[in-house]
Design an enzyme around this catalytic site. Structure first.
Site, PDB file in Angstrom:
ATOM      1  N   SER A 147       0.839  -1.203   0.000  1.00 28.63           N
ATOM      2  CA  SER A 147       0.000   0.000   0.000  1.00 28.63           C
ATOM      3  C   SER A 147       0.868   1.244   0.000  1.00 28.63           C
ATOM      4  O   SER A 147       1.987   1.231   0.538  1.00 28.63           O
ATOM      5  CB  SER A 147      -0.877   0.027   1.261  1.00 28.63           C
ATOM      6  OG  SER A 147      -1.497   1.295   1.405  1.00 28.63           O
ATOM      7  N   TYR A 160      -1.007  -1.079  10.191  1.00 27.34           N
ATOM      8  CA  TYR A 160      -1.157  -1.357   8.746  1.00 27.34           C
ATOM      9  C   TYR A 160       0.102  -0.912   7.981  1.00 27.34           C
ATOM     10  O   TYR A 160       0.626  -1.649   7.136  1.00 27.34           O
ATOM     11  CB  TYR A 160      -2.401  -0.613   8.257  1.00 27.34           C
ATOM     12  CG  TYR A 160      -2.811  -0.855   6.829  1.00 27.34           C
ATOM     13  CD1 TYR A 160      -3.452  -2.032   6.455  1.00 27.34           C
ATOM     14  CD2 TYR A 160      -2.599   0.123   5.848  1.00 27.34           C
ATOM     15  CE1 TYR A 160      -3.865  -2.232   5.134  1.00 27.34           C
ATOM     16  CE2 TYR A 160      -3.003  -0.066   4.545  1.00 27.34           C
ATOM     17  CZ  TYR A 160      -3.641  -1.240   4.184  1.00 27.34           C
ATOM     18  OH  TYR A 160      -4.043  -1.430   2.881  1.00 27.34           O
ATOM     19  N   ALA A 161       0.605   0.289   8.308  1.00 27.73           N
ATOM     20  CA  ALA A 161       1.798   0.806   7.619  1.00 27.73           C
ATOM     21  C   ALA A 161       3.009  -0.094   7.893  1.00 27.73           C
ATOM     22  O   ALA A 161       3.810  -0.365   6.993  1.00 27.73           O
ATOM     23  CB  ALA A 161       2.094   2.233   8.072  1.00 27.73           C
ATOM     24  N   LYS A 164       2.572  -3.284   5.835  1.00 27.67           N
ATOM     25  CA  LYS A 164       2.729  -3.057   4.390  1.00 27.67           C
ATOM     26  C   LYS A 164       4.171  -2.709   4.029  1.00 27.67           C
ATOM     27  O   LYS A 164       4.678  -3.118   2.978  1.00 27.67           O
ATOM     28  CB  LYS A 164       1.765  -1.964   3.918  1.00 27.67           C
ATOM     29  CG  LYS A 164       0.279  -2.366   4.006  1.00 27.67           C
ATOM     30  CD  LYS A 164      -0.035  -3.566   3.132  1.00 27.67           C
ATOM     31  CE  LYS A 164      -1.524  -3.857   3.022  1.00 27.67           C
ATOM     32  NZ  LYS A 164      -1.828  -5.049   2.232  1.00 27.67           N
TER      33      LYS A 164
HETATM   34  P1  NAP Z   1     -11.652  -5.650   0.749  1.00 24.54           P
HETATM   35  O1  NAP Z   1     -12.567  -5.127  -0.289  1.00 24.54           O
HETATM   36  O2  NAP Z   1     -11.910  -5.338   2.174  1.00 24.54           O
HETATM   37  O3  NAP Z   1     -11.528  -7.241   0.545  1.00 24.54           O
HETATM   38  C1  NAP Z   1     -10.735  -7.964   1.429  1.00 24.54           C
HETATM   39  C2  NAP Z   1     -10.549  -9.381   0.951  1.00 24.54           C
HETATM   40  O4  NAP Z   1      -9.683 -10.024   1.901  1.00 24.54           O
HETATM   41  C3  NAP Z   1     -11.831 -10.176   0.922  1.00 24.54           C
HETATM   42  O5  NAP Z   1     -11.763 -11.133  -0.102  1.00 24.54           O
HETATM   43  C4  NAP Z   1     -11.858 -10.844   2.284  1.00 24.54           C
HETATM   44  O6  NAP Z   1     -12.570 -12.077   2.325  1.00 24.54           O
HETATM   45  C5  NAP Z   1     -10.389 -11.122   2.495  1.00 24.54           C
HETATM   46  N1  NAP Z   1     -10.064 -11.228   3.913  1.00 24.54           N
HETATM   47  C6  NAP Z   1     -10.486 -10.432   4.933  1.00 24.54           C
HETATM   48  N2  NAP Z   1     -10.028 -10.885   6.108  1.00 24.54           N
HETATM   49  C7  NAP Z   1      -9.299 -11.998   5.836  1.00 24.54           C
HETATM   50  C8  NAP Z   1      -8.612 -12.942   6.622  1.00 24.54           C
HETATM   51  N3  NAP Z   1      -8.553 -12.859   7.946  1.00 24.54           N
HETATM   52  N4  NAP Z   1      -7.997 -13.971   5.998  1.00 24.54           N
HETATM   53  C9  NAP Z   1      -8.023 -14.095   4.647  1.00 24.54           C
HETATM   54  N5  NAP Z   1      -8.695 -13.264   3.853  1.00 24.54           N
HETATM   55  C10 NAP Z   1      -9.323 -12.212   4.439  1.00 24.54           C
HETATM   56  O7  NAP Z   1     -10.148  -5.144   0.495  1.00 24.54           O
HETATM   57  P2  NAP Z   1      -9.480  -4.481  -0.800  1.00 24.54           P
HETATM   58  O8  NAP Z   1      -9.693  -3.027  -0.725  1.00 24.54           O
HETATM   59  O9  NAP Z   1      -9.885  -5.227  -2.014  1.00 24.54           O
HETATM   60  O10 NAP Z   1      -7.938  -4.740  -0.465  1.00 24.54           O
HETATM   61  C11 NAP Z   1      -7.198  -5.809  -1.047  1.00 24.54           C
HETATM   62  C12 NAP Z   1      -5.725  -5.591  -0.712  1.00 24.54           C
HETATM   63  O11 NAP Z   1      -5.307  -4.330  -1.223  1.00 24.54           O
HETATM   64  C13 NAP Z   1      -5.434  -5.559   0.785  1.00 24.54           C
HETATM   65  O12 NAP Z   1      -4.196  -6.160   1.044  1.00 24.54           O
HETATM   66  C14 NAP Z   1      -5.358  -4.078   1.077  1.00 24.54           C
HETATM   67  O13 NAP Z   1      -4.576  -3.801   2.221  1.00 24.54           O
HETATM   68  C15 NAP Z   1      -4.717  -3.569  -0.191  1.00 24.54           C
HETATM   69  N6  NAP Z   1      -4.939  -2.148  -0.441  1.00 24.54           N
HETATM   70  C16 NAP Z   1      -6.192  -1.647  -0.628  1.00 24.54           C
HETATM   71  C17 NAP Z   1      -6.348  -0.294  -0.864  1.00 24.54           C
HETATM   72  C18 NAP Z   1      -7.689   0.342  -1.098  1.00 24.54           C
HETATM   73  O14 NAP Z   1      -7.737   1.582  -1.228  1.00 24.54           O
HETATM   74  N7  NAP Z   1      -8.788  -0.421  -1.176  1.00 24.54           N
HETATM   75  C19 NAP Z   1      -5.231   0.546  -0.899  1.00 24.54           C
HETATM   76  C20 NAP Z   1      -3.974  -0.004  -0.698  1.00 24.54           C
HETATM   77  C21 NAP Z   1      -3.836  -1.355  -0.488  1.00 24.54           C
HETATM   78  P3  NAP Z   1     -14.121 -12.146   2.827  1.00 24.54           P
HETATM   79  O15 NAP Z   1     -14.956 -11.617   1.691  1.00 24.54           O
HETATM   80  O16 NAP Z   1     -14.355 -13.584   3.072  1.00 24.54           O
HETATM   81  O17 NAP Z   1     -14.214 -11.293   4.049  1.00 24.54           O
END
Ligand code: NAP
Length: 253
Positions: A147, A160-161, A164
């Site tokens: 991130s 989180y930081a 990551k």
């Molecule tokens: P999201 O919409 O919240 O989706 C999270 C996914 O992770 C879901 O498939 C969820 O499964 C799964 N998950 C949650 N808790 C878990 C656990 N304990 N064990 C295994 N899987 C788990 O998140 P996203 O925004 O798509 O983020 C995806 C990645 O991108 C993450 O690593 C996040 O930190 C990173 N990221 C996101 C952003 C952003 O702006 N969105 C920015 C930077 C980095 P369930 O559906 O079963 O809960």
């Protein structure tokens, strides 16, 4: 039409039920891969398998249950994927992640521990379970979703930081260990992407971030998926230990 051809390649994508992971999994299925996607529940795993299969794309999809907080589950997940998909994952996308935000002074130890476990330790365990077959085959891709917060920090997200930023250091180091065996290890660092994770942010925080994005919009999950497929492709064969920023210019603001 898919830009890349991953026909027959087994790809493991964690957190494929929603958000960024879901679109990454879809794009790999469209490009002919055999995708193993994870969700935290049986219902989520079934739903992702049936919805990805319904795409009627050239690839295949299977859903698996995986809770990254259970660090001991990594080896059995990879064994199950290998059995069902007919080969060990050749491409691993460490995408699953959680947030447990709060100012550091008030942050509960459990919130620190859970975020480090799910967002960093689980990635190390899963990568360890996948890396030997990749090295034996002299071919493999490990791509982890870090991130912009791991690069520039963010008040309220010390846990989180830290996780990551840890992924970036881990990936650079592993890249040096396994490069000679034909395995590349890279990160994609999203900025501010429209998913469930960012839906919960207050309007004021959203506006603050938008003002600091040169492209003046949030990113889409597809923006991240495209970067992941590029790093997984032959076009990225000479890229390793890198972090690809996909953030609308946030770091040059
Ligand atoms: P999201 O919409 O919240 O989706 C999270 C996914 O992770 C879901 O498939 C969820 O499964 C799964 N998950 C949650 N808790 C878990 C656990 N304990 N064990 C295994 N899987 C788990 O998140 P996203 O925004 O798509 O983020 C995806 C990645 O991108 C993450 O690593 C996040 O930190 C990173 N990221 C996101 C952003 C952003 O702006 N969105 C920015 C930077 C980095 P369930 O559906 O079963 O809960």
């Amino acid at each position: 039409m898919a830009v890349y051809d991953f026909t027959g390649k087994v790809v493991l994508v964690t957190g494929a039920s929603r958000g960024i992971g879901r679109v990454i999994a879809e794009e790999f299925v469209k490009a002919g891969a055999v995708v193993a996607g994870t969700a935290t529940s049986e219902a989520g795993a079934c739903k992702l398998e049936s919805e990805l299969t319904a795409l009627e794309a050239s690839g295949k999809a299977y859903g698996f249950v995986h809770n990254a907080l259970d660090l001991s589950a990594a080896a059995s997940l990879v064994a199950a994927v290998t059995e069902k998909c007919g080969a060990a994952p050749e491409i691993l996308v460490n995408n699953a992640g959680i947030t447990r935000d709060g100012l550091f002074m008030r942050m509960k130890d459990q919130d620190w521990d859970d975020v480090i476990a799910c967002n960093l330790s689980a990635i190390a365990r899963l990568t360890k379970a996948c890396i030997s077959p990749m090295m034996k085959k002299r071919s493999g891709r490990v791509i982890s979703i870090t991130s912009v917060v791991g690069e520039i920090g963010n008040a309220g997200q010390c846990n989180y930081a830290a996780a990551k930023a840890g992924i970036i250091g881990f990936s650079r180091s592993l890249a040096k260990e396994v490069g000679a065996r034909g395995v590349t290890v890279n990160c994609v660092a999203p900025g501010f992407i429209e998913t469930d994770m960012t839906k919960v942010l207050p309007e004021a925080a959203l506006q603050h971030w938008l003002e600091n994005i040169p492209l003046k919009r949030m990113g889409q999950a597809l923006d991240i998926a495209r970067a992941v497929l590029f790093l997984a492709s032959d076009d990225a064969a000479y890229i390793t230990g890198a972090t690809l920023d996909v953030n609308g210019g946030m770091r040059c603001a």
